[in-house]
Scaffold this active site. Structure first.
Site, PDB file in Angstrom:
ATOM      1  N   ARG A   1      -5.508   1.524  12.525  1.00 23.15           N
ATOM      2  CA  ARG A   1      -5.938   1.623  11.243  1.00 23.15           C
ATOM      3  C   ARG A   1      -6.744   3.083  11.436  1.00 23.15           C
ATOM      4  O   ARG A   1      -7.010   3.822  10.365  1.00 23.15           O
ATOM      5  CB  ARG A   1      -7.115   0.524  11.349  1.00 23.15           C
TER       6      ARG A   1
ATOM      7  N   HIS B   1       0.903  -1.156   0.062  1.00 15.49           N
ATOM      8  CA  HIS B   1      -0.006   0.013  -0.055  1.00 15.49           C
ATOM      9  C   HIS B   1       0.874   1.315  -0.001  1.00 15.49           C
ATOM     10  O   HIS B   1       1.302   1.622   1.202  1.00 15.49           O
ATOM     11  CB  HIS B   1      -0.775  -0.082   1.309  1.00 15.49           C
TER      12      HIS B   1
ATOM     13  N   HIS C   1      -1.351 -12.683   4.076  1.00 17.66           N
ATOM     14  CA  HIS C   1      -0.996 -12.722   5.578  1.00 17.66           C
ATOM     15  C   HIS C   1      -1.355 -14.080   5.856  1.00 17.66           C
ATOM     16  O   HIS C   1      -0.783 -14.925   6.497  1.00 17.66           O
ATOM     17  CB  HIS C   1      -2.069 -11.940   6.362  1.00 17.66           C
TER      18      HIS C   1
ATOM     19  N   ASP D   1       3.880  -4.536   2.435  1.00 17.76           N
ATOM     20  CA  ASP D   1       2.526  -4.203   3.004  1.00 17.76           C
ATOM     21  C   ASP D   1       2.621  -2.601   3.473  1.00 17.76           C
ATOM     22  O   ASP D   1       2.334  -1.699   2.503  1.00 17.76           O
ATOM     23  CB  ASP D   1       2.360  -5.063   4.090  1.00 17.76           C
TER      24      ASP D   1
END
Length: 479
Positions: A106, A81, A294, A345
């Protein structure tokens, strides 16, 4: 926002730079030592054609062309990302919740991304891709879900943000596999997206239009680029759309986050009556086209079943450690013949050697063992390196994986004069590079024959870093 005509002009300028600086019509690399498909060889001559494919590999040859020390296949980074790179180092303090976790991280990420413009995303992506190349990766699989404006309104061109990832790849020369992400719901029950998620959201019809626009833009990249589809997770898409995503991808890669956090397992189990791995396998014709990211929360039966499907497990050990996800069961997975690939990631740290070390060391810490992933005929470093090259090629849709005729010339050269490699031969070279050395041993990287890293540095390093530095100053205290 940039309109289509300026984007095309920009691509042509960048591609002209790539062709003039990165690759000649026919290239020859000579390596004192190389890891070939059949094992280690000496005085190896590799010839690459204008399309970026290897046309001949010969050992015991006199050196000519570009001379290197140790030549290895360069893997793909299968999960990124890009925009999260700009957050690195900003989430290492406790928040108001004493049980700080993935879910509180998050919320910080959602707050951060609301500051990002298309120009920011392009500059950050170019910096990330440059760092990947300098770390020894030849390709970037971008799991791209930041689609819309703050507030959730679409840009005039639906694929504006995807186009910026493509523009970054045109600048850096990395092999790009772009995965536009379908993200529709805030949970398994189909609840609406929350405030932090609305820049991601599309129903499937609009997502398909975005994907088609991205496909049109991708045609301006070199022919090794690939386009796939990523249904974000079982929480964010309807089960019925997993088949639609597969149809939309055609023969392109399919990636999805799966079984990362225990809370995800609990939600899927409560709503669907099955754990995530089992539910996914019941819904999908899983196979080599799929890469599941994952897969931390798997029991042994699930691991065996998923490994037998032929799908790749995309593991991101540094991010998984950073977020407290848990430890992937790599010993059992590889023992069952599972395909394995590596990704960065959140991009909190972009380091090929560090990801491989973290994966091996996590197995040792869990099992109180040593050389957990070694076999009787492969050292730890050799087994890991070959596994992530093979799995990375599969997950990115690239014909790479090894140094062999007909394969893409995704190559990384290592400094055989480095003190950490002194006196080493064979598999000990890889073990010392991964476990004693670091990415500073990388001298050169080729992506489909494009010679993008020379003497340890990307050919556009200074310009890319300068742009990224300016973006970071603009973002300031975004958290």
């Amino acid at each position: 926002m940039i309109l289509l005509l300026p984007i095309l002009v920009y691509f042509f300028i960048c591609l002209h730079i790539l062709m003039s600086q990165g690759r000649s019509p026919m290239a020859v690399i000579s390596a004192r030592t190389a890891l070939l498909e059949g094992g280690w060889a000496h005085d190896v001559r590799v010839e690459i054609d204008a399309s970026g494919k290897i046309v001949s590999v010969l050992s015991d040859q006199n050196p000519e062309g570009h001379k290197t020390g140790i030549l290895l296949p360069a893997p793909a980074n299968v999960h990124s990302h890009a925009f999260q790179r700009a957050m690195a180092g900003l989430t290492e303090r406790k928040g108001p919740d004493p049980s700080d976790s993935f879910w509180t991280w998050r919320q910080l990420m959602f707050r951060f991304l609301d500051r990002l413009t298309p120009d920011h995303v392009e500059g950050i992506a170019a910096f990330v891709q440059m760092e990947m190349l300098e770390a020894g990766y030849a390709a970037n699989v971008e799991f791209h879900y930041l689609h819309h404006q703050p507030g959730g309104s679409a840009y005039d061109k639906l694929s504006e943000m995807s186009d910026r990832i493509v523009a970054a790849a045109a600048h850096t020369g990395i092999g790009l596999t772009l995965l536009p992400v379908h993200y529709e719901y805030g949970g398994c029950d189909g609840r609406p997206l929350g405030q932090g998620q609305i820049r991601f959201g599309n129903d499937f019809e609009r997502f398909a239009k975005l994907h088609d626009q991205a496909r049109q833009t991708m045609q301006y990249l070199p022919s090794d680029s690939r386009l796939g589809v990523a249904p974000h997770s079982l929480r964010a898409v309807a089960a019925r759309d997993l088949k639609s995503a597969s149809d939309l991808a055609g023969d392109g890669p399919l990636h999805m986050h799966l079984s990362e956090q225990q809370a995800e397992v609990d939600e899927v189990l409560a709503f669907h009556g099955a754990r995530p791995i089992s539910f996914f396998l019941d819904q999908c014709d899983a196979g080599p086209q799929w890469c599941l990211i994952h897969c931390i929360q798997m029991n042994s039966a699930e691991s065996d079943q998923l490994a037998r499907s032929g799908a790749v497990a995309g593991i991101c050990p540094v991010t998984e450690a950073s977020l407290g996800d848990g430890i992937f069961g790599a010993t059992a997975w590889l023992g069952a013949g599972g395909a394995l690939a590596i990704g960065s990631d959140s991009n909190i740290r972009i380091s090929l050697t560090e990801e491989l070390r973290a994966l091996e060391y996590s197995q040792r810490l869990r099992d109180h063992s040593r050389a957990s992933l070694a076999t009787h005929d492969r050292s730890t470093g050799r087994r890991l390196f070959e596994a992530v090259n093979k799995g990375g090629a599969q997950a990115s849709g690239r014909n790479s994986a090894c140094i062999s005729e007909g394969r893409l010339a995704d190559l990384v050269a290592i400094d055989d004069g480095h003190v950490d490699l002194a006196g080493r031969t064979g598999d000990a070279l890889l073990d010392s590079y991964i476990f004693a050395g670091d990415d500073s041993l990388v001298t050169d990287v080729w992506s489909a024959g494009r010679h993008m890293v020379r003497q340890g540095q990307h050919i556009a390093h200074d310009a890319i870093v300068s742009r990224y530095r300016s973006i970071m100053h603009e973002l300031g205290d975004a958290l």
